[in-house]
Each structure stands twice: as C-alpha cells, then as structure tokens.
Design a protein around this motif. Sequence first.
Motif, short mmCIF file in Angstrom:
data_model
loop_
_atom_site.label_atom_id
_atom_site.label_comp_id
_atom_site.label_asym_id
_atom_site.label_seq_id
_atom_site.Cartn_x
_atom_site.Cartn_y
_atom_site.Cartn_z
N SER A 92 0.82 -1.21 0.00
CA SER A 92 0.00 0.00 0.00
C SER A 92 0.86 1.26 0.00
N GLY A 93 2.15 1.09 0.18
CA GLY A 93 3.07 2.23 0.23
C GLY A 93 4.04 2.19 -0.94
N LYS A 94 5.28 2.62 -0.67
CA LYS A 94 6.28 2.68 -1.73
C LYS A 94 6.78 1.30 -2.14
N LEU A 95 6.76 0.37 -1.19
CA LEU A 95 7.33 -0.95 -1.45
C LEU A 95 6.28 -2.04 -1.26
N SER A 96 6.35 -3.06 -2.10
CA SER A 96 5.57 -4.27 -1.86
C SER A 96 6.28 -5.07 -0.77
N LYS A 97 5.58 -6.07 -0.26
CA LYS A 97 6.22 -6.92 0.76
C LYS A 97 7.43 -7.64 0.17
N TYR A 98 7.35 -8.04 -1.10
CA TYR A 98 8.49 -8.72 -1.70
C TYR A 98 9.67 -7.77 -1.88
N GLU A 99 9.41 -6.55 -2.30
CA GLU A 99 10.50 -5.58 -2.46
C GLU A 99 11.18 -5.31 -1.12
N PHE A 100 10.38 -5.25 -0.06
CA PHE A 100 10.97 -5.05 1.26
C PHE A 100 11.74 -6.29 1.69
N ALA A 101 11.21 -7.47 1.38
CA ALA A 101 11.91 -8.72 1.69
C ALA A 101 13.26 -8.77 0.96
N CYS A 102 13.29 -8.26 -0.26
CA CYS A 102 14.56 -8.20 -1.01
C CYS A 102 15.56 -7.30 -0.30
N GLN A 103 15.10 -6.18 0.24
CA GLN A 103 15.99 -5.29 0.98
C GLN A 103 16.51 -5.96 2.25
N ILE A 104 15.65 -6.71 2.92
CA ILE A 104 16.08 -7.46 4.10
C ILE A 104 17.17 -8.47 3.71
#
Length: 293
Positions: A92-104
């Motif tokens: 719902s924001g700048k990142l999808s959950k997968y994009e954030f998981a990639c950053q993690i």
Amino acid sequence: MPPEAVSRIARLEILARNVVEGFLSGLHRSPYFGQSIEFVQHREYVPGDDIRRIDWKVWSKTDKYYIKQYEEETNLRTTLLVDLSESMQFGSGKLSKYEFACQIAASLSYLLLRQQDAVGMVTFDAGIRSRVPSSSKQNHLQGILTALDAQAPAKKTDMGRILGQIADEQSRRGLIVLVSDLFADRAGLLKGLKLLRTRGHDVMVFHVLDDAELDFNYVGTTKFEGMEEAGDLICDPRSLREGYLAAMQKFLEDMRHSCARQMIDYQTIRTSEHLDAVLRSYLTHRLGMRNTA
C-alpha cells in the motif's frame, strides 16, 4: 542482462551497503552491544576455558577476559528463505512486501559477508524457485541480488513442504532465516519450523506485513482483490475492521507463542520500518548464540 536490471541490482547493493554501514557506525557508538561487531572474533572467558587462548591485548584495554575464537568456531552458515508467493506482491506504500523482503535479504547478506560468514539463499512459492549456494566470498552478494531481481511473486505457497525439504537437504547445522508474510497453511508452517529446530538449526522468522494489513485503515466502499486463488470482495471496510483486527492480532500472537515454544526468534516487521530493526534483531540473536555456545 538488460540495462534496467543492472540498474535495479546496483541500487539494491548501494542500499544494502548504506544501511549496514550506517547501522554499524551507530552500533560502535552504542553501549548496547558491548564489544559491538567485534563479537564474532571473541567471547567472554568462562571458568574451564583454556587460559592460553585469552586475548591479553583486549584484557589490557578492557580489564576483562576474552577468549580468542578461530575462524572455524566463529564463521556462521546462514540460509535465507525468501517467500515468492503471490501475496508478497501486495503493497500500500512505496514498497511491496516482496520488495521489502529483497531489501532485508540484501542487507543481511551484506552484513554476513562483511563478517566473512557464509550465506546462501532459497526463494520459493509452491516449490523452490531459485537457489544461491552458500559462500563467504565478497563477490557472492552479486549472485544473491541477481537471483532476487530475477523473480516475481506468483502462485500459492506450500511452506510446510518447502521447510521440510530444506530440513532434509541441510545436513550441516546453521542459521535459517525465513522472510515471509506467513500467509500459508498454519499447521504445515509450524510443522516445518519445528522440523528445522529438531534437526539442530537455529531459526529466525521475519514476519513481513504491510501497514494496511496491520492497521486496516480503509474508508469507503472498497474492492479487495484476492490473491493465491482467493476471491474478490466488495464491501464497506468499517463493518469488517473490528473483526479483522481481532483476527490479525490472534494470528500474530499465535505465531509469536508458537515460535517461542520452539525457541525460534520471531519478529513482526512493517514494510514502513527502517531496516535497522532487522539488523538489530539479527545481531541480538547472534549474541545470544555466542553466549549459549
């Protein structure tokens, strides 16, 4: 490789480097972690240790006894398990959950490789989508980032089967880090996590959720599009909010308590959070592993 893919991978690498180096810089100034990142090379002396392995240089500076640990004792083998199921597309924001998981995954990999620890990665949905073999070489980060960029979330997940497969394949004990929204069959998920612990692995779970999933701050008639073969729903979210939040809270509490019973480190991570929370949780876990070794 297409130029746009090269650019995305480069941005992810820069982000991981900046996050980790900035975090470690602050960590060295903080008393919270004592010897800060140096902990991977020393541990405090306990009665019964060989006094010939005391680091007298450290003693002269700190007036405390620390034991030298050699490479085979300190190097950690970590496997990152990154969820690629369709529900990870949501954002719902700048990142999808997968994009954030990639950053993690990128930040943890950078930190591990910086410490000369071996790291490997598996991405999965209903089956295993990609594997990056474990390595401690500095250039190994590129392989991990390339694998993350090459994937797109799709399909349902069978997490119980995937975790069971990893448990069967990983004969050498290590640290397993699961990065997922945990939207999967609960019984299979918990059975898989328990199996990993039974096989002697340390396990961490980063439960990645979007703010909208946690807060449900929708207003007005809304169409909710189902993922992973769930149907669509058009409704007034105000009529659902109380029940939804109660169900979500129970879900989080059940996961937290179930993981605690298996001595699994569990943390809910919002996609709006800074990655410092992930790194701090990881280092706290690593310190705990050292202190109980």
